[in-house]
Design an enzyme around this catalytic site. Structure first.
Site, PDB file in Angstrom:
ATOM      1  N   GLN A  17       0.777  -1.243   0.000  1.00 11.56           N
ATOM      2  CA  GLN A  17       0.000   0.000   0.000  1.00 11.56           C
ATOM      3  C   GLN A  17       0.810   1.296   0.000  1.00 11.56           C
ATOM      4  O   GLN A  17       0.487   2.226  -0.746  1.00 11.56           O
ATOM      5  CB  GLN A  17      -0.946   0.015   1.220  1.00 11.56           C
ATOM      6  CG  GLN A  17      -1.861   1.211   1.236  1.00 11.56           C
ATOM      7  CD  GLN A  17      -2.797   1.309   2.422  1.00 11.56           C
ATOM      8  OE1 GLN A  17      -3.385   2.351   2.669  1.00 11.56           O
ATOM      9  NE2 GLN A  17      -2.980   0.248   3.170  1.00 11.56           N
ATOM     10  N   GLU A 139       1.311  -1.192   8.222  1.00  8.20           N
ATOM     11  CA  GLU A 139       0.503  -0.065   8.712  1.00  8.20           C
ATOM     12  C   GLU A 139       0.424   0.077  10.234  1.00  8.20           C
ATOM     13  O   GLU A 139       0.819   1.079  10.821  1.00  8.20           O
ATOM     14  CB  GLU A 139      -0.916  -0.214   8.132  1.00  8.20           C
ATOM     15  CG  GLU A 139      -1.954   0.733   8.692  1.00  8.20           C
ATOM     16  CD  GLU A 139      -1.736   2.178   8.285  1.00  8.20           C
ATOM     17  OE1 GLU A 139      -1.514   2.429   7.094  1.00  8.20           O
ATOM     18  OE2 GLU A 139      -1.783   3.066   9.163  1.00  8.20           O
ATOM     19  N   ASP A 168       0.558   3.811   6.003  1.00  9.71           N
ATOM     20  CA  ASP A 168       0.816   3.456   4.601  1.00  9.71           C
ATOM     21  C   ASP A 168       0.510   4.618   3.655  1.00  9.71           C
ATOM     22  O   ASP A 168       1.399   5.197   3.041  1.00  9.71           O
ATOM     23  CB  ASP A 168      -0.050   2.254   4.204  1.00  9.71           C
ATOM     24  CG  ASP A 168       0.552   0.943   4.692  1.00  9.71           C
ATOM     25  OD1 ASP A 168       1.757   0.915   4.994  1.00  9.71           O
ATOM     26  OD2 ASP A 168      -0.179  -0.050   4.760  1.00  9.71           O
ATOM     27  N   GLY A 247      -7.585  20.466  19.101  1.00 15.51           N
ATOM     28  CA  GLY A 247      -7.228  21.877  19.025  1.00 15.51           C
ATOM     29  C   GLY A 247      -7.724  22.663  20.227  1.00 15.51           C
ATOM     30  O   GLY A 247      -8.052  22.096  21.268  1.00 15.51           O
ATOM     31  N   GLY A 248      -7.786  23.960  20.074  1.00 13.66           N
ATOM     32  CA  GLY A 248      -8.160  24.829  21.186  1.00 13.66           C
ATOM     33  C   GLY A 248      -9.660  24.999  21.359  1.00 13.66           C
ATOM     34  O   GLY A 248     -10.102  25.709  22.266  1.00 13.66           O
TER      35      GLY A 248
HETATM   36  N1  COA Z   1      11.914  -9.974  -9.332  1.00 21.19           N
HETATM   37  C1  COA Z   1      12.633 -10.714  -8.451  1.00 21.19           C
HETATM   38  N2  COA Z   1      12.562 -10.536  -7.123  1.00 21.19           N
HETATM   39  C2  COA Z   1      11.740  -9.565  -6.672  1.00 21.19           C
HETATM   40  C3  COA Z   1      10.971  -8.762  -7.523  1.00 21.19           C
HETATM   41  C4  COA Z   1      11.082  -8.994  -8.924  1.00 21.19           C
HETATM   42  N3  COA Z   1      10.408  -8.285  -9.815  1.00 21.19           N
HETATM   43  N4  COA Z   1      10.241  -7.925  -6.785  1.00 21.19           N
HETATM   44  C5  COA Z   1      10.542  -8.180  -5.506  1.00 21.19           C
HETATM   45  N5  COA Z   1      11.444  -9.175  -5.419  1.00 21.19           N
HETATM   46  C6  COA Z   1      12.043  -9.769  -4.218  1.00 21.19           C
HETATM   47  C7  COA Z   1      12.869  -8.818  -3.419  1.00 21.19           C
HETATM   48  O1  COA Z   1      14.110  -8.635  -3.990  1.00 21.19           O
HETATM   49  C8  COA Z   1      12.909  -9.533  -2.076  1.00 21.19           C
HETATM   50  O2  COA Z   1      13.897 -10.517  -2.139  1.00 21.19           O
HETATM   51  P1  COA Z   1      14.995 -10.764  -0.968  1.00 21.19           P
HETATM   52  O3  COA Z   1      14.226 -10.895   0.299  1.00 21.19           O
HETATM   53  O4  COA Z   1      15.645 -12.053  -1.405  1.00 21.19           O
HETATM   54  O5  COA Z   1      15.922  -9.630  -0.937  1.00 21.19           O
HETATM   55  C9  COA Z   1      11.600 -10.258  -2.035  1.00 21.19           C
HETATM   56  O6  COA Z   1      11.016 -10.135  -3.326  1.00 21.19           O
HETATM   57  C10 COA Z   1      10.564  -9.806  -1.015  1.00 21.19           C
HETATM   58  O7  COA Z   1      10.572  -8.435  -0.797  1.00 21.19           O
HETATM   59  P2  COA Z   1      10.100  -7.861   0.604  1.00 21.19           P
HETATM   60  O8  COA Z   1      10.048  -6.404   0.486  1.00 21.19           O
HETATM   61  O9  COA Z   1      10.974  -8.414   1.678  1.00 21.19           O
HETATM   62  O10 COA Z   1       8.604  -8.443   0.733  1.00 21.19           O
HETATM   63  P3  COA Z   1       7.834  -9.059   1.981  1.00 21.19           P
HETATM   64  O11 COA Z   1       6.516  -9.478   1.448  1.00 21.19           O
HETATM   65  O12 COA Z   1       8.616 -10.101   2.697  1.00 21.19           O
HETATM   66  O13 COA Z   1       7.665  -7.818   2.998  1.00 21.19           O
HETATM   67  C11 COA Z   1       6.911  -5.630   3.637  1.00 21.19           C
HETATM   68  C12 COA Z   1       6.661  -6.877   2.799  1.00 21.19           C
HETATM   69  C13 COA Z   1       5.889  -4.597   3.264  1.00 21.19           C
HETATM   70  C14 COA Z   1       6.795  -5.986   5.129  1.00 21.19           C
HETATM   71  C15 COA Z   1       8.339  -5.104   3.337  1.00 21.19           C
HETATM   72  O14 COA Z   1       8.477  -4.923   1.953  1.00 21.19           O
HETATM   73  C16 COA Z   1       8.651  -3.797   4.041  1.00 21.19           C
HETATM   74  O15 COA Z   1       8.912  -3.755   5.245  1.00 21.19           O
HETATM   75  N6  COA Z   1       8.665  -2.677   3.272  1.00 21.19           N
HETATM   76  C17 COA Z   1       9.031  -1.376   3.773  1.00 21.19           C
HETATM   77  C18 COA Z   1       7.952  -0.765   4.622  1.00 21.19           C
HETATM   78  C19 COA Z   1       6.639  -0.695   3.904  1.00 21.19           C
HETATM   79  O16 COA Z   1       6.494  -0.127   2.870  1.00 21.19           O
HETATM   80  N7  COA Z   1       5.630  -1.231   4.589  1.00 21.19           N
HETATM   81  C20 COA Z   1       4.263  -1.002   4.225  1.00 21.19           C
HETATM   82  C21 COA Z   1       3.755  -1.883   3.204  1.00 21.19           C
HETATM   83  S1  COA Z   1       2.121  -1.359   2.858  1.00 21.19           S
END
Ligand code: COA
Length: 415
Positions: A17, A139, A168, A247-248
């Site tokens: 998001q 979030e 988010d 607020g106030g």
């Molecule tokens: N091709 C190949 N690999 C890809 C890719 C693509 N097109 N797109 C994503 N990936 C891989 C990434 O490189 C990553 O690999 P790695 O772990 O080996 O380095 C993997 O997909 C997963 O990415 P990740 O961001 O760790 O996803 P997740 O589902 O485990 O975590 C979140 C999700 C949101 C918790 C995490 O991305 C995060 O903390 N983001 C920052 C904060 C954020 O925006 N949070 C709010 C989300 S609404």
């Protein structure tokens, strides 16, 4: 009509998001947003909370309007080359992967700068540098760590997270501002830069008034507009203030006619000082306008609970819309508690494009929230979200790949 961000190309490496809200805004302002997803899977939200089998979820469609979707496996060496070509063509790379993911993919800041020194790299992370910088964050974690949860809810209950996605979507908004600011600075410097919006920081920015209150509390030991005053106690930290106004001008949520069966038959009522005499007239307590116990804002503070109870006796005789109509006549600030159903059906929001009906090839018609920011010279036209990889061939052709090369890359699993 031209659009404000015409000509700006965004390499959209966002998912879930926070990042997608940012790039959707940029797309609404006219940027060409190219969303990079993994073939076969795509943004995980495509399949989360689905209401129709095998169809992109509302979660996905409502966060990814006006974008193009390309599939690239960025861990495949040939896929990496395609991403490099995109980096060279784009102005901004936006990502919200877990910390370190972009580096692990081989796209460090230094590498991106080598490929394109004008590239702006914009990231959402859960936390800025510090003890939690490596954490994955969603979030509600951000709402808790940014001060929103500890200050939301009632004094006698646990912390509460808000339905508004301030962690988010709120951080997405912050990031979008950072990006357009960096684009503006680039017109002077010719250089890209890194833009970071940490979700904890974004939430805290929206909770600014609570840090204000923390310092007031430390100085004076009390806060007279909080429901804890005068009979409750204050501790060391800003307490939860229920529905008190931040607020106030004291305010509270009051029952309206029908509250027994309708969970949203309520109104927010603000006892704004300049209209105090009018409030007294409307609720039939004319004597409060001159009574020294009620006539001034300071005198009223110890009696706020009784005052709102008396006003509520009046609002309970009216529906929230009747109360609105009467109070607006006297410029008394108030607002109905609107349900999502009422908002979805509100004609004026449809008219302004804040609520938009969109048609989607596999889903059919659905409602979405349009661009809340209206530019007179750059009107927003909300277009449906892309299907997974819908624009891969189109974008690859723009990058100079031939149909044969595209076929070969597809066979190799790179796109
Ligand atoms: N091709 C190949 N690999 C890809 C890719 C693509 N097109 N797109 C994503 N990936 C891989 C990434 O490189 C990553 O690999 P790695 O772990 O080996 O380095 C993997 O997909 C997963 O990415 P990740 O961001 O760790 O996803 P997740 O589902 O485990 O975590 C979140 C999700 C949101 C918790 C995490 O991305 C995060 O903390 N983001 C920052 C904060 C954020 O925006 N949070 C709010 C989300 S609404």
């Amino acid at each position: 009509m031209s659009k404000a961000l015409d000509g700006v190309r965004i390499l959209d490496f966002t998912h879930v998001q926070s990042g997608p809200t940012c790039t959707q805004l940029l797309a609404w302002f006219g940027a060409d947003v190219i969303k990079v997803e993994r073939a076969g899977a795509g943004d995980i939200t495509r399949e989360q909370l689905r209401d129709i089998p095998d169809v992109d979820s509302l979660y996905f469609t409502m966060l990814n309007h006006n974008k193009r979707s390309v599939t690239i496996d960025t861990k495949n060496p040939e896929g990496k080359q395609v991403l490099e070509a995109l980096i060279q063509k784009c102005d901004v790379l936006v990502e919200n992967f877990a910390p370190g993911a972009l580096d692990r993919m081989g796209f460090t800041w230094e590498r991106i700068q080598e490929l394109n020194p004008r590239m702006i790299v914009a990231s959402v992370k859960g936390f800025g540098p510090g003890p939690y910088e490596d954490c994955k964050v969603y979030e509600n974690v951000a709402q808790c760590a940014g001060g929103a949860a500890s200050t939301t809810g009632f004094d006698d209950g646990p912390p509460v997270v808000s339905g508004a996605q301030i962690g988010d979507s709120g951080t997405g908004l912050h990031l979008a501002l950072g990006i357009v600011t960096a684009l503006y600075q680039r017109t002077q410097t010719g250089r890209g830069q890194k833009v970071l919006a940490a979700m904890q920081d974004g939430v805290l920015n929206l909770c600014r008034v609570k840090l204000r209150d923390q310092q007031r509390l430390e100085r004076t030991g009390t806060m007279k507009e909080y429901p804890q005053y005068p009979n409750g106690t204050f501790g060391e930290a800003v307490p939860r203030a229920g529905n008190a106004s931040g607020g106030g001008q004291p305010g509270w949520i009051l029952k309206c006619k029908g509250w027994e069966t309708d969970p949203n038959a309520y109104i927010y009522f603000i006892t704004q000082a300049p209209v105090w005499a009018k409030i007294c007239n409307v609720i039939g307590k004319e004597e409060w306008a001159t009574d020294p116990n009620y006539a001034t804002p300071a005198a009223r503070l110890p009696h706020l609970k009784d005052i709102f109870a008396e006003i509520e006796r009046w609002t309970m005789t009216k529906t929230k819309f009747e109360a609105m109509q009467i109070l607006n006549k006297y410029d008394i600030p108030c607002g109905p508690i609107l349900s999502m159903k009422e908002i979805a059906e509100e004609p004026s929001l449809r008219k302004t494009g804040t609520i938009v009906e969109v048609d989607h090839p596999t889903r059919g018609k659905y409602l979405t929230v349009g661009n809340p920011i209206k530019l007179s010279d750059s009107p927003t036209e909300v277009k449906r979200s892309p299907l997974l990889g819908e624009h891969t061939d189109e974008v690859m052709t723009e990058l100079g790949y031939s149909p044969e090369q595209i076929r070969a890359l597809r066979t190799a699993g790179a796109i």
